[in-house]
Motif scaffolding. Structure first.
Motif, mmCIF file in Angstrom:
data_model
loop_
_atom_site.group_PDB
_atom_site.id
_atom_site.type_symbol
_atom_site.label_atom_id
_atom_site.label_comp_id
_atom_site.label_asym_id
_atom_site.label_seq_id
_atom_site.Cartn_x
_atom_site.Cartn_y
_atom_site.Cartn_z
ATOM 1 N N GLY A 191 0.797 -1.230 0.000
ATOM 2 C CA GLY A 191 0.000 0.000 0.000
ATOM 3 C C GLY A 191 0.826 1.274 0.000
ATOM 4 O O GLY A 191 0.266 2.379 0.021
ATOM 5 N N GLU A 248 -1.695 -9.685 6.439
ATOM 6 C CA GLU A 248 -2.527 -8.585 5.916
ATOM 7 C C GLU A 248 -2.785 -8.788 4.421
ATOM 8 O O GLU A 248 -3.931 -8.673 3.955
ATOM 9 C CB GLU A 248 -1.800 -7.259 6.155
ATOM 10 N N LEU A 249 -1.732 -9.110 3.678
ATOM 11 C CA LEU A 249 -1.897 -9.325 2.235
ATOM 12 C C LEU A 249 -2.791 -10.535 1.979
ATOM 13 O O LEU A 249 -3.666 -10.520 1.114
ATOM 14 C CB LEU A 249 -0.525 -9.527 1.576
ATOM 15 N N ARG A 250 -2.577 -11.588 2.776
ATOM 16 C CA ARG A 250 -3.365 -12.812 2.586
ATOM 17 C C ARG A 250 -4.849 -12.551 2.858
ATOM 18 O O ARG A 250 -5.717 -12.995 2.114
ATOM 19 C CB ARG A 250 -2.840 -13.898 3.528
ATOM 20 N N SER A 251 -5.113 -11.781 3.940
ATOM 21 C CA SER A 251 -6.516 -11.528 4.295
ATOM 22 C C SER A 251 -7.214 -10.673 3.238
ATOM 23 O O SER A 251 -8.432 -10.721 3.099
ATOM 24 C CB SER A 251 -6.607 -10.861 5.667
ATOM 25 N N LYS A 252 -6.419 -9.909 2.485
ATOM 26 C CA LYS A 252 -7.011 -9.091 1.415
ATOM 27 C C LYS A 252 -7.091 -9.866 0.102
ATOM 28 O O LYS A 252 -7.485 -9.312 -0.925
ATOM 29 C CB LYS A 252 -6.168 -7.832 1.196
ATOM 30 N N GLY A 253 -6.644 -11.110 0.118
ATOM 31 C CA GLY A 253 -6.702 -11.927 -1.092
ATOM 32 C C GLY A 253 -5.642 -11.569 -2.114
ATOM 33 O O GLY A 253 -5.772 -11.904 -3.298
ATOM 34 N N VAL A 254 -4.580 -10.887 -1.675
ATOM 35 C CA VAL A 254 -3.507 -10.512 -2.609
ATOM 36 C C VAL A 254 -2.663 -11.750 -2.920
ATOM 37 O O VAL A 254 -2.214 -12.450 -1.999
ATOM 38 C CB VAL A 254 -2.610 -9.412 -1.992
ATOM 39 N N TYR A 291 3.905 -4.846 -4.054
ATOM 40 C CA TYR A 291 2.664 -4.752 -3.275
ATOM 41 C C TYR A 291 2.314 -3.299 -2.932
ATOM 42 O O TYR A 291 1.363 -3.039 -2.214
ATOM 43 C CB TYR A 291 2.792 -5.590 -1.998
#
Ligand code: SF4
Length: 442
Positions: A342, A387-393, A420
């Motif tokens: 981000g 955090e990235l995983r929870s956002k489906g990245v 990212y």
């Protein structure tokens, strides 16, 4: 005939470039070797990094070894290399996989199809390994060929005290002659775990009680320095590899006393928060005790980013603290990371500006300041990874940059993953190029 082959595994699939500043002896494997040897096991050790070995060289080595067990350290950044090794080795070896972040890698490792069996040792492994080799530890099966042994803080194998013996006989790259600094350097670890909580780091406090900070005693460090001086009479500088050695005024006083006592120069990791309000006389004490350089993780020049990654200081504090060290005559190496999840172009520009400002200040004062910058990579289990995983990245495997470029000067320890940030790869590359210009000697 040996019982176990221990390998310090490579990060790169292509031939790594030897860089004495980056390749330090694998102290953790040294502690393992020491405990196994003292328990009567015959250990063979190979440092694949110093030997510039490729993964296929290690497979050949394993195939030719007579040892029943093979111990490999595994990281997020060499996961695919280790998978290749354990799935390619022909004889049915018993692989033991360990490393600081291995607990987060079990879900991936249990999908592998090794030629033999794998035991993943989660946690600090030097005290449990002799009993694993002796068949005295019950293992938890997580897949047909993969077992797990866990050393949690309540385990009798957990090193509550880290004043442990270290046989340096296996280190092939110590001492390191640092011609640029004019020192001959050996290495120590003075603490384990961490009291801080950086969102990109697998040692962060919030990741569990395993990362509880523990410190070695003054006497234990003095004993190790005497052993270093006896083994390597040329050594005139000690590099302290852990982040918490200089954690408060008391630890600084003890460090200054220790290195004065032995007439040694020294370099160490250090934290901004230790120094930003430290009275000037303490800074003078560090310098006068022979400190040649402090390594400081600044990471970002943007306050929003620093908050996001849980660095407990502001960019202005980082600037003023590094300037205080420089003004006190202490050389500093600052570490930065670009491309946090981000991150905006404006935030990345703040980081570049901070690096420039620090270089400018050091040039005016006439004290060396080195800059080192890395691209962000999501290490398994860290807050930013989750955090990235929870956002489906979708996250790209972390690999050595040496495997992605023809650049012969590329540092193989510089690893890359996807991008990212809010900006793209081209812009990230331009920021990295700017940081590399700053990193070049003036
Ligand atoms: S980056 Fe350093 S200070 Fe931050 S949690 Fe990791 S070891 Fe601790």
């Amino acid at each position: 005939m040996s019982d176990i082959l221990l390998v310090n595994t490579p990060i790169a699939r292509t031939r790594p470039i030897a860089d004495p500043d980056e390749s330090v002896p694998p102290i953790g494997i040294g502690y393992i070797y020491t405990q196994l040897s003292r328990s009567g096991y015959q250990c063979q050790f190979v440092d694949a990094n110093v030997g510039s070995m490729l993964p296929q060289d290690i497979v050949r080595l394993i195939n030719e070894a007579d040892a029943e067990y093979v111990g490999l350290n595994v990281f997020s950044s060499n996961l695919t290399i280790i998978r290749h090794i354990v799935e390619s080795a022909e004889p049915r070896k018993k692989f033991l996989l360990g490393g600081p972040a291995v607990r987060f890698l079990v879900p991936e490792i249990k999908q592998w199809n090794p030629s033999g069996t794998i035991t993943v040792v989660v946690g600090e492994s030097e005290l449990i390994l002799p009993d694993i080799l002796g068949g005295r530890v019950p293992l938890e099966s997580v897949s047909p060929n993969v077992d797990v042994a866990v050393v949690s803080p309540d385990s009798r194998y957990y090193p509550s005290t880290i004043n442990l013996p270290l046989d340096r006989a296996i280190f092939v790259n110590e001492p390191i002659r640092r011609r640029d600094l004019g020192v001959v350097e050996s290495h120590i670890i003075a603490s384990r775990g961490c009291q801080y909580d950086c969102a990109f780091c697998t040692a962060a406090r919030s990741l569990g009680p395993e990362t509880r900070a523990r410190f070695r005693s003054y006497d234990s460090l003095a004993e190790e320095i005497e052993a270093i001086k006896a083994r390597y009479p040329d050594t005139n500088c000690i590099r302290v590899l852990d982040d918490l050695y200089l954690r408060n005024a008391n630890s600084i006083e003890l460090a200054a006393k220790l290195f004065r006592q032995y007439g040694l120069r020294w370099r160490s990791m250090a934290h901004i928060n230790t120094f930003h309000e430290l009275p000037a006389r303490w800074l003078g004490s560090i310098r006068d005790s022979g400190c040649r350089e402090l390594f400081v993780g600044v990471e970002s020049g943007n306050d929003e980013t620093l908050k996001h990654i849980r660095k407990p200081f502001l960019a202005a504090t980082a600037y003023s603290t590094v300037c205080r060290l420089i003004d006190a005559g202490i050389a500093v190496k600052c570490y930065f990371i670009l491309g946090f999840p981000g991150e905006t172009e404006s935030a990345a520009s703040d980081t570049i500006r901070l690096a420039h400002s620090l270089r400018d200040h050091a040039a005016i004062v006439g004290i060396p300041l080195r800059i080192s910058a890395f691209r962000f990579r999501p290490y398994h289990g860290t807050s930013l990874y989750e955090e990235l995983r929870s956002k489906g990245v979708a996250m790209t495997p972390i690999v050595s940059r040496a495997d992605t470029t023809d650049d012969p000067d590329c540092n193989p320890y510089d690893c890359v993953s996807g991008v990212y940030a809010q900006y793209g790869e081209e812009i990230l590359n331009s920021y990295m190029a700017e940081m590399e210009r700053l990193a070049a000697p003036p």
